[in-house]
Write a protein that holds these residues in place. Sequence first.
Motif, PDB file in Angstrom:
ATOM      1  N   PHE A  27       0.783  -1.077  -0.069  1.00 55.10           N
ATOM      2  CA  PHE A  27       0.052   0.254  -0.019  1.00 55.10           C
ATOM      3  C   PHE A  27       0.940   1.178  -0.016  1.00 55.10           C
ATOM      4  N   GLN A  31       0.975   4.026  -3.060  1.00 56.43           N
ATOM      5  CA  GLN A  31       0.392   5.559  -2.734  1.00 56.43           C
ATOM      6  C   GLN A  31       1.726   6.266  -2.920  1.00 56.43           C
ATOM      7  N   SER A  32       2.861   5.972  -2.818  1.00 58.08           N
ATOM      8  CA  SER A  32       4.088   6.623  -3.065  1.00 58.08           C
ATOM      9  C   SER A  32       4.464   6.697  -4.171  1.00 58.08           C
ATOM     10  N   PHE A  35       1.371   9.330  -5.983  1.00 56.74           N
ATOM     11  CA  PHE A  35       1.415  10.629  -5.282  1.00 56.74           C
ATOM     12  C   PHE A  35       2.592  11.135  -4.639  1.00 56.74           C
ATOM     13  N   ALA A  39       3.725  11.772  -0.152  1.00 56.23           N
ATOM     14  CA  ALA A  39       2.598  11.205   0.300  1.00 56.23           C
ATOM     15  C   ALA A  39       2.666   9.828   0.737  1.00 56.23           C
ATOM     16  N   GLY A  40       3.847   9.055   0.449  1.00 55.45           N
ATOM     17  CA  GLY A  40       4.174   7.747   0.875  1.00 55.45           C
ATOM     18  C   GLY A  40       4.373   8.031   2.402  1.00 55.45           C
ATOM     19  N   VAL A  43       1.303   8.572   4.318  1.00 56.20           N
ATOM     20  CA  VAL A  43       0.636   7.430   4.520  1.00 56.20           C
ATOM     21  C   VAL A  43       1.260   6.620   5.619  1.00 56.20           C
ATOM     22  N   LEU A  87     -10.868   2.319  -2.825  1.00 55.67           N
ATOM     23  CA  LEU A  87      -9.570   2.846  -3.317  1.00 55.67           C
ATOM     24  C   LEU A  87      -9.431   2.368  -5.025  1.00 55.67           C
ATOM     25  N   LEU A 112      -4.329  11.349   3.479  1.00 57.09           N
ATOM     26  CA  LEU A 112      -3.345  10.535   3.277  1.00 57.09           C
ATOM     27  C   LEU A 112      -2.974   9.514   4.567  1.00 57.09           C
ATOM     28  N   ARG A 115      -5.714   7.635   5.276  1.00 59.57           N
ATOM     29  CA  ARG A 115      -6.010   6.185   4.590  1.00 59.57           C
ATOM     30  C   ARG A 115      -5.136   5.334   5.122  1.00 59.57           C
ATOM     31  N   ALA A 192      -2.418  -0.023  -9.833  1.00 57.09           N
ATOM     32  CA  ALA A 192      -3.020   0.450  -8.604  1.00 57.09           C
ATOM     33  C   ALA A 192      -4.353  -0.258  -8.163  1.00 57.09           C
TER      34      ALA A 192
END
Length: 208
Positions: A27, A31-32, A35, A39-40, A43, A87, A112, A115, A192
């Motif tokens: 995950f 996400q990284s 975004f 962002a990673g 998260v 998602l 984020l 999430r 994703a």
Amino acid sequence: MIPIETIGLFLTASIALALVPGPDNIFVLMQSAIFGRKAGLQVTLGLCTGLIAHTLAVTLGVAVIFQTSALAFNVLKFAGAIYLLYLAVQAFKSKPVHQEGQQYPSLSWRQLYLRGIIMNATNPKVAIFFLAFLPQFTNPVLGSVTTQLLALGGLFIVSSLLVFGLIAWFSGYLGEWFKASERAQVIMNRVAGTVFAGLALRLAVSER
């Protein structure tokens, strides 16, 4: 006080477990890559906050409920599966952006962070894992088991923060490449979506 040898063994096991491909680190990677590394990392903070909840649950004995109650286990896991499917749908619906005059879509820090929390907290298998894993490194002779569990949970969180943070950082390089290509963005969003849907299915069919 927990012996240094036990702490060393526990940290080694925790880092190894965090490195094993699973829902959380996958995950973070996705996400990284989509975004960006920032962002990673956000998260990752959310995921580790979820681990705080699991640590407290084990310490207070709440995790036993998920191990003994099929209803509680199923309610939580299906809630997590539904969120992952949400998602997945969002990822499939995402459109590529042009480099001129548009900014790559982003989520707020709060979105984020939430999430990460939801992803981790709605996985009952993490609670059960903590219930089985942490007590193995405690010893009533050394003092309060509650204090030992909290300390071990904290060490596990630090280990996860380190591993997931590194995954987020290096996955961010993928994000920079994807942003430069609309086709890459489409592929990444579909990958994703597929990964999120796969994680949802895996969670939905999981057993205690």
